[in-house]
Design a protein around this motif. Structure first.
Motif, PDB file in Angstrom:
ATOM      1  N   HIS A  77       0.848  -1.186   0.000  1.00 21.84           N
ATOM      2  CA  HIS A  77       0.000   0.000   0.000  1.00 21.84           C
ATOM      3  C   HIS A  77       0.884   1.237   0.000  1.00 21.84           C
ATOM      4  CE1 HIS A  77       1.026  -0.359   4.197  1.00 21.84           C
ATOM      5  NE2 HIS A  77       0.241   0.621   4.600  1.00 21.84           N
ATOM      6  N   HIS A 118       1.379   3.761   2.271  1.00 25.32           N
ATOM      7  CA  HIS A 118       1.821   4.460   3.486  1.00 25.32           C
ATOM      8  C   HIS A 118       3.350   4.494   3.583  1.00 25.32           C
ATOM      9  CE1 HIS A 118      -2.329   3.668   5.553  1.00 25.32           C
ATOM     10  NE2 HIS A 118      -2.357   4.672   4.704  1.00 25.32           N
ATOM     11  N   ASP A 124       5.491   3.513   5.713  1.00 25.76           N
ATOM     12  CA  ASP A 124       6.241   2.312   6.104  1.00 25.76           C
ATOM     13  C   ASP A 124       6.299   1.278   4.988  1.00 25.76           C
ATOM     14  OD1 ASP A 124       3.560   1.795   6.314  1.00 25.76           O
ATOM     15  OD2 ASP A 124       3.656   0.822   8.268  1.00 25.76           O
ATOM     16  N   HIS A 137      -7.395  -2.143   5.519  1.00 27.72           N
ATOM     17  CA  HIS A 137      -6.342  -1.615   6.405  1.00 27.72           C
ATOM     18  C   HIS A 137      -6.937  -0.331   6.968  1.00 27.72           C
ATOM     19  CE1 HIS A 137      -2.605  -0.176   7.911  1.00 27.72           C
ATOM     20  NE2 HIS A 137      -2.133   0.393   6.831  1.00 27.72           N
ATOM     21  N   ASP A 166      -0.460  -5.452   6.580  1.00 27.29           N
ATOM     22  CA  ASP A 166      -1.259  -4.292   6.990  1.00 27.29           C
ATOM     23  C   ASP A 166      -2.726  -4.620   6.797  1.00 27.29           C
ATOM     24  OD1 ASP A 166       0.657  -1.682   7.361  1.00 27.29           O
ATOM     25  OD2 ASP A 166       1.513  -3.193   6.027  1.00 27.29           O
TER      26      ASP A 166
HETATM   27 ZN    ZN Z   1      -0.349   1.452   6.472  1.00 26.78          ZN
END
Ligand code: ZN
Ligand code: ZN
Length: 300
Positions: free
Chosen positions: A73, A75, A77, A165, A188
Protein backbone atom coordinates in the motif's frame (compact mmCIF):
# COMPACT_ATOMS: atom_id res chain seq x y z
CA UNK A 1 10.36 5.18 21.99
CA UNK A 2 8.40 5.59 25.16
CA UNK A 3 10.09 6.74 28.35
CA UNK A 4 10.19 3.91 30.88
CA UNK A 5 9.20 1.37 28.22
CA UNK A 6 10.85 -2.02 28.76
CA UNK A 7 10.66 -3.07 25.10
CA UNK A 8 12.32 0.14 23.93
CA UNK A 9 15.01 -0.17 26.60
CA UNK A 10 15.72 -3.74 25.44
CA UNK A 11 15.63 -2.65 21.79
CA UNK A 12 18.46 -0.19 22.46
CA UNK A 13 20.48 -2.36 24.84
CA UNK A 14 22.03 -4.73 22.29
CA UNK A 15 23.15 -4.40 18.67
CA UNK A 16 20.21 -4.87 16.24
CA UNK A 17 21.78 -8.05 14.82
CA UNK A 18 21.38 -9.75 18.21
CA UNK A 19 18.16 -8.11 19.29
CA UNK A 20 14.68 -9.31 18.43
CA UNK A 21 13.05 -6.18 19.85
CA UNK A 22 14.83 -3.87 17.38
CA UNK A 23 12.36 -3.59 14.53
CA UNK A 24 12.53 -1.80 11.20
CA UNK A 25 9.43 -1.38 9.03
CA UNK A 26 7.82 -4.68 7.91
CA UNK A 27 9.40 -6.12 4.77
CA UNK A 28 10.51 -9.42 3.27
CA UNK A 29 12.68 -10.74 0.47
CA UNK A 30 11.62 -13.92 -1.33
CA UNK A 31 14.73 -15.61 -2.68
CA UNK A 32 14.24 -18.60 -4.98
CA UNK A 33 15.90 -20.48 -7.80
CA UNK A 34 14.36 -19.68 -11.18
CA UNK A 35 14.04 -22.42 -13.81
CA UNK A 36 16.96 -20.79 -15.61
CA UNK A 37 19.19 -21.74 -12.66
CA UNK A 38 19.75 -18.15 -11.43
CA UNK A 39 18.45 -16.92 -8.10
CA UNK A 40 15.70 -14.32 -8.06
CA UNK A 41 14.99 -11.79 -5.30
CA UNK A 42 11.50 -10.34 -4.87
CA UNK A 43 11.22 -7.55 -2.30
CA UNK A 44 7.97 -6.81 -0.46
CA UNK A 45 7.77 -3.09 0.41
CA UNK A 46 10.53 -0.50 0.64
CA UNK A 47 9.54 1.53 3.68
CA UNK A 48 11.15 4.38 5.54
CA UNK A 49 13.89 2.15 7.03
CA UNK A 50 14.66 0.39 3.71
CA UNK A 51 18.22 1.74 3.46
CA UNK A 52 19.08 0.56 6.97
CA UNK A 53 17.59 -2.87 6.25
CA UNK A 54 19.60 -3.21 3.04
CA UNK A 55 22.88 -2.28 4.72
CA UNK A 56 22.32 -4.55 7.71
CA UNK A 57 20.51 -7.56 6.31
CA UNK A 58 21.17 -7.93 2.58
CA UNK A 59 24.84 -8.98 3.03
CA UNK A 60 24.03 -11.23 6.01
CA UNK A 61 21.19 -12.93 4.12
CA UNK A 62 23.03 -13.15 0.78
CA UNK A 63 20.57 -10.87 -1.00
CA UNK A 64 22.58 -9.87 -4.05
CA UNK A 65 20.08 -7.50 -5.69
CA UNK A 66 16.36 -6.92 -6.16
CA UNK A 67 14.62 -8.28 -9.29
CA UNK A 68 11.05 -7.13 -8.56
CA UNK A 69 9.13 -5.25 -5.87
CA UNK A 70 5.63 -5.87 -4.52
CA UNK A 71 3.98 -2.96 -2.72
CA UNK A 72 1.30 -3.58 -0.10
CA UNK A 73 0.00 0.00 0.00
CA UNK A 74 1.00 3.65 -0.16
CA UNK A 75 1.82 4.46 3.49
CA UNK A 76 5.28 5.65 4.55
CA UNK A 77 6.24 2.31 6.10
CA UNK A 78 5.74 0.64 2.71
CA UNK A 79 6.97 3.12 0.08
CA UNK A 80 9.20 5.86 1.48
CA UNK A 81 12.37 3.90 0.70
CA UNK A 82 11.58 3.81 -3.03
CA UNK A 83 14.15 6.51 -3.71
CA UNK A 84 16.88 4.30 -2.19
CA UNK A 85 15.98 1.37 -4.47
CA UNK A 86 18.45 2.80 -6.99
CA UNK A 87 21.32 1.43 -4.93
CA UNK A 88 20.16 -2.19 -5.27
CA UNK A 89 19.22 -2.08 -8.95
CA UNK A 90 20.99 -4.15 -11.59
CA UNK A 91 23.04 -2.45 -14.27
CA UNK A 92 23.25 -3.55 -17.89
CA UNK A 93 26.73 -5.12 -18.11
CA UNK A 94 27.41 -3.55 -21.52
CA UNK A 95 25.89 -0.07 -21.35
CA UNK A 96 26.10 0.39 -17.58
CA UNK A 97 22.50 1.67 -17.60
CA UNK A 98 20.21 0.95 -14.68
CA UNK A 99 17.80 -1.83 -15.69
CA UNK A 100 14.16 -0.81 -15.03
CA UNK A 101 12.87 -2.74 -12.01
CA UNK A 102 9.29 -4.07 -12.13
CA UNK A 103 7.13 -2.79 -9.26
CA UNK A 104 3.73 -4.46 -8.76
CA UNK A 105 1.12 -2.29 -7.06
CA UNK A 106 -2.58 -1.41 -7.09
CA UNK A 107 -3.93 1.52 -9.11
CA UNK A 108 -4.73 3.34 -5.85
CA UNK A 109 -1.20 2.86 -4.54
CA UNK A 110 0.16 4.12 -7.89
CA UNK A 111 -1.88 7.32 -7.67
CA UNK A 112 -0.45 8.11 -4.21
CA UNK A 113 3.11 7.15 -5.17
CA UNK A 114 2.89 9.43 -8.22
CA UNK A 115 2.20 12.34 -5.86
CA UNK A 116 4.85 11.33 -3.31
CA UNK A 117 7.54 10.64 -5.94
CA UNK A 118 6.60 12.39 -9.20
CA UNK A 119 10.15 11.91 -10.54
CA UNK A 120 9.94 8.14 -9.93
CA UNK A 121 6.47 7.77 -11.40
CA UNK A 122 7.68 8.63 -14.91
CA UNK A 123 8.02 5.49 -17.01
CA UNK A 124 11.57 4.78 -18.23
CA UNK A 125 12.41 6.18 -21.66
CA UNK A 126 11.42 3.44 -24.18
CA UNK A 127 14.58 4.02 -26.24
CA UNK A 128 17.31 4.47 -23.64
CA UNK A 129 15.59 2.52 -20.84
CA UNK A 130 16.60 5.31 -18.48
CA UNK A 131 14.58 7.86 -16.58
CA UNK A 132 15.84 11.39 -17.18
CA UNK A 133 17.66 11.72 -13.87
CA UNK A 134 19.95 9.47 -11.93
CA UNK A 135 17.20 8.01 -9.78
CA UNK A 136 15.57 4.61 -9.25
CA UNK A 137 14.36 3.27 -12.59
CA UNK A 138 11.01 1.67 -11.85
CA UNK A 139 8.70 -0.14 -14.26
CA UNK A 140 5.23 0.25 -12.72
CA UNK A 141 2.90 -2.73 -13.18
CA UNK A 142 -0.67 -2.20 -11.98
CA UNK A 143 -2.30 -5.33 -10.57
CA UNK A 144 -5.94 -6.20 -10.00
CA UNK A 145 -7.05 -6.17 -6.37
CA UNK A 146 -8.35 -9.71 -6.72
CA UNK A 147 -7.23 -13.04 -5.22
CA UNK A 148 -8.61 -14.87 -8.26
CA UNK A 149 -5.82 -13.77 -10.59
CA UNK A 150 -2.32 -15.26 -10.28
CA UNK A 151 0.59 -13.24 -11.65
CA UNK A 152 3.80 -14.77 -12.95
CA UNK A 153 6.42 -12.64 -11.21
CA UNK A 154 9.96 -13.64 -12.14
CA UNK A 155 8.67 -17.21 -12.63
CA UNK A 156 6.82 -17.41 -9.29
CA UNK A 157 2.99 -17.53 -9.25
CA UNK A 158 1.71 -14.88 -6.84
CA UNK A 159 -1.86 -13.83 -6.06
CA UNK A 160 -2.89 -10.46 -4.67
CA UNK A 161 -4.84 -10.55 -1.41
CA UNK A 162 -6.95 -7.40 -0.98
CA UNK A 163 -7.59 -6.66 2.71
CA UNK A 164 -9.02 -3.73 4.67
CA UNK A 165 -6.34 -1.62 6.41
CA UNK A 166 -8.78 0.58 8.30
CA UNK A 167 -12.26 0.82 6.81
CA UNK A 168 -11.18 3.48 4.28
CA UNK A 169 -8.12 1.78 2.77
CA UNK A 170 -7.58 -1.44 0.83
CA UNK A 171 -4.05 -2.82 1.15
CA UNK A 172 -2.63 -5.86 -0.60
CA UNK A 173 -1.30 -9.03 0.89
CA UNK A 174 0.42 -11.60 -1.31
CA UNK A 175 0.00 -15.34 -1.72
CA UNK A 176 2.77 -17.42 -3.26
CA UNK A 177 0.74 -20.21 -4.80
CA UNK A 178 2.83 -22.46 -7.03
CA UNK A 179 0.86 -25.69 -6.65
CA UNK A 180 3.19 -27.06 -3.97
CA UNK A 181 3.44 -24.26 -1.41
CA UNK A 182 0.90 -21.65 -0.32
CA UNK A 183 2.67 -18.85 1.55
CA UNK A 184 0.72 -15.73 2.53
CA UNK A 185 2.14 -12.35 3.60
CA UNK A 186 -0.33 -9.81 5.02
CA UNK A 187 1.45 -6.97 6.80
CA UNK A 188 -1.26 -4.29 6.99
CA UNK A 189 -4.74 -5.52 7.76
CA UNK A 190 -7.57 -4.75 10.13
CA UNK A 191 -10.11 -7.06 8.45
CA UNK A 192 -9.95 -9.81 5.82
CA UNK A 193 -12.25 -9.39 2.83
CA UNK A 194 -14.46 -12.40 2.15
CA UNK A 195 -12.88 -13.27 -1.22
CA UNK A 196 -9.41 -13.17 0.36
CA UNK A 197 -10.55 -15.35 3.25
CA UNK A 198 -12.06 -17.73 0.68
CA UNK A 199 -8.73 -17.93 -1.15
CA UNK A 200 -6.89 -18.64 2.11
CA UNK A 201 -9.34 -21.32 3.24
CA UNK A 202 -8.43 -24.90 2.43
CA UNK A 203 -10.97 -26.78 0.33
CA UNK A 204 -10.70 -30.34 -0.87
CA UNK A 205 -13.13 -29.70 -3.71
CA UNK A 206 -13.89 -26.50 -5.54
CA UNK A 207 -16.71 -24.87 -3.62
CA UNK A 208 -17.97 -21.34 -3.61
CA UNK A 209 -20.15 -19.13 -5.72
CA UNK A 210 -20.76 -20.35 -9.25
CA UNK A 211 -18.59 -17.66 -10.84
CA UNK A 212 -15.75 -18.38 -8.40
CA UNK A 213 -15.86 -22.09 -9.20
CA UNK A 214 -15.73 -21.31 -12.90
CA UNK A 215 -12.72 -19.09 -12.43
CA UNK A 216 -10.91 -21.50 -10.21
CA UNK A 217 -11.63 -25.20 -10.29
CA UNK A 218 -8.61 -26.47 -8.39
CA UNK A 219 -8.97 -27.45 -4.75
CA UNK A 220 -6.98 -25.29 -2.35
CA UNK A 221 -4.58 -26.83 0.12
CA UNK A 222 -4.03 -25.35 3.55
CA UNK A 223 -1.69 -22.38 3.96
CA UNK A 224 1.83 -23.62 4.66
CA UNK A 225 3.05 -20.34 6.12
CA UNK A 226 1.03 -17.25 7.07
CA UNK A 227 2.80 -13.99 7.90
CA UNK A 228 0.22 -11.79 9.60
CA UNK A 229 0.00 -8.24 10.93
CA UNK A 230 -0.17 -8.06 14.75
CA UNK A 231 0.23 -4.57 16.20
CA UNK A 232 -0.78 -5.01 19.83
CA UNK A 233 -0.89 -7.96 22.26
CA UNK A 234 -4.43 -7.07 23.32
CA UNK A 235 -7.59 -5.26 22.27
CA UNK A 236 -8.37 -3.80 18.91
CA UNK A 237 -6.93 -1.11 16.61
CA UNK A 238 -8.73 0.71 13.78
CA UNK A 239 -6.11 -0.04 11.08
CA UNK A 240 -4.22 -3.16 12.20
CA UNK A 241 -5.03 -6.58 13.59
CA UNK A 242 -4.08 -7.19 17.20
CA UNK A 243 -3.40 -10.57 18.80
CA UNK A 244 -7.07 -11.42 19.59
CA UNK A 245 -8.09 -10.90 15.92
CA UNK A 246 -4.98 -12.76 14.68
CA UNK A 247 -5.89 -15.77 16.81
CA UNK A 248 -9.43 -15.80 15.40
CA UNK A 249 -7.98 -15.91 11.86
CA UNK A 250 -5.37 -18.56 12.75
CA UNK A 251 -7.90 -20.81 14.50
CA UNK A 252 -10.18 -20.56 11.49
CA UNK A 253 -7.62 -21.00 8.68
CA UNK A 254 -5.34 -23.45 10.56
CA UNK A 255 -2.16 -22.60 8.63
CA UNK A 256 0.67 -25.08 9.18
CA UNK A 257 2.71 -22.23 10.63
CA UNK A 258 2.12 -18.55 11.40
CA UNK A 259 4.64 -15.76 11.95
CA UNK A 260 3.32 -12.51 13.38
CA UNK A 261 4.81 -9.31 11.92
CA UNK A 262 4.50 -5.55 12.35
CA UNK A 263 4.51 -5.55 16.15
CA UNK A 264 4.49 -2.32 18.16
CA UNK A 265 6.57 -1.71 21.29
CA UNK A 266 3.69 -2.99 23.42
CA UNK A 267 4.97 -6.44 22.40
CA UNK A 268 8.23 -7.60 24.01
CA UNK A 269 9.60 -10.42 21.89
CA UNK A 270 10.68 -13.10 24.35
CA UNK A 271 7.77 -12.84 26.77
CA UNK A 272 4.99 -12.99 24.16
CA UNK A 273 6.82 -15.51 21.99
CA UNK A 274 7.02 -17.96 24.90
CA UNK A 275 3.25 -17.73 25.38
CA UNK A 276 2.59 -18.18 21.66
CA UNK A 277 4.77 -21.29 21.43
CA UNK A 278 2.61 -22.94 24.12
CA UNK A 279 -0.36 -22.79 21.73
CA UNK A 280 1.21 -25.69 19.81
CA UNK A 281 0.55 -28.02 22.76
CA UNK A 282 -2.73 -26.56 23.94
CA UNK A 283 -4.44 -25.98 20.57
CA UNK A 284 -2.22 -27.53 17.89
CA UNK A 285 -1.59 -24.15 16.23
CA UNK A 286 1.98 -23.09 15.48
CA UNK A 287 2.44 -19.35 16.03
CA UNK A 288 5.59 -17.33 16.69
CA UNK A 289 6.78 -13.74 16.43
CA UNK A 290 8.95 -12.88 13.45
CA UNK A 291 11.98 -10.63 13.91
CA UNK A 292 14.35 -8.61 11.75
CA UNK A 293 16.83 -10.83 9.91
CA UNK A 294 14.73 -13.99 10.31
CA UNK A 295 15.35 -16.49 7.50
CA UNK A 296 12.69 -19.10 6.72
CA UNK A 297 13.96 -21.89 4.44
CA UNK A 298 11.17 -23.39 2.34
CA UNK A 299 11.30 -25.80 -0.58
CA UNK A 300 9.13 -24.02 -3.13
ZN1 ZN B 1 -0.35 1.45 6.47
ZN1 ZN C 1 8.58 1.51 23.91
Amino acid sequence: MGEGCDTCRLALSLPPEANKNYRCTPSAVIRFAHEDGRSRFILIDAGKTFREQVIRWFPRCDVARVDAILLTHHHADAVLGLDDVRDVQSHDPVSGRIMPLPVYLSATCMSYVAKQFPYLAMQPDPVTGNTPRRVSSLDWRIVEESPHVAYDIEGLMIRMLPVMHGEDTVALGFLIDNGRQRIAYISDVSRLLSETEWQLTAATTAVGKKEEVEREVHPRKEIDLLMLDCLLPWGRHPTHMCLPQCLVVIRKLRPARTLLIGMGHEIEHESLNKKLLRLADSEGIHVALAYDGLRVPIIL
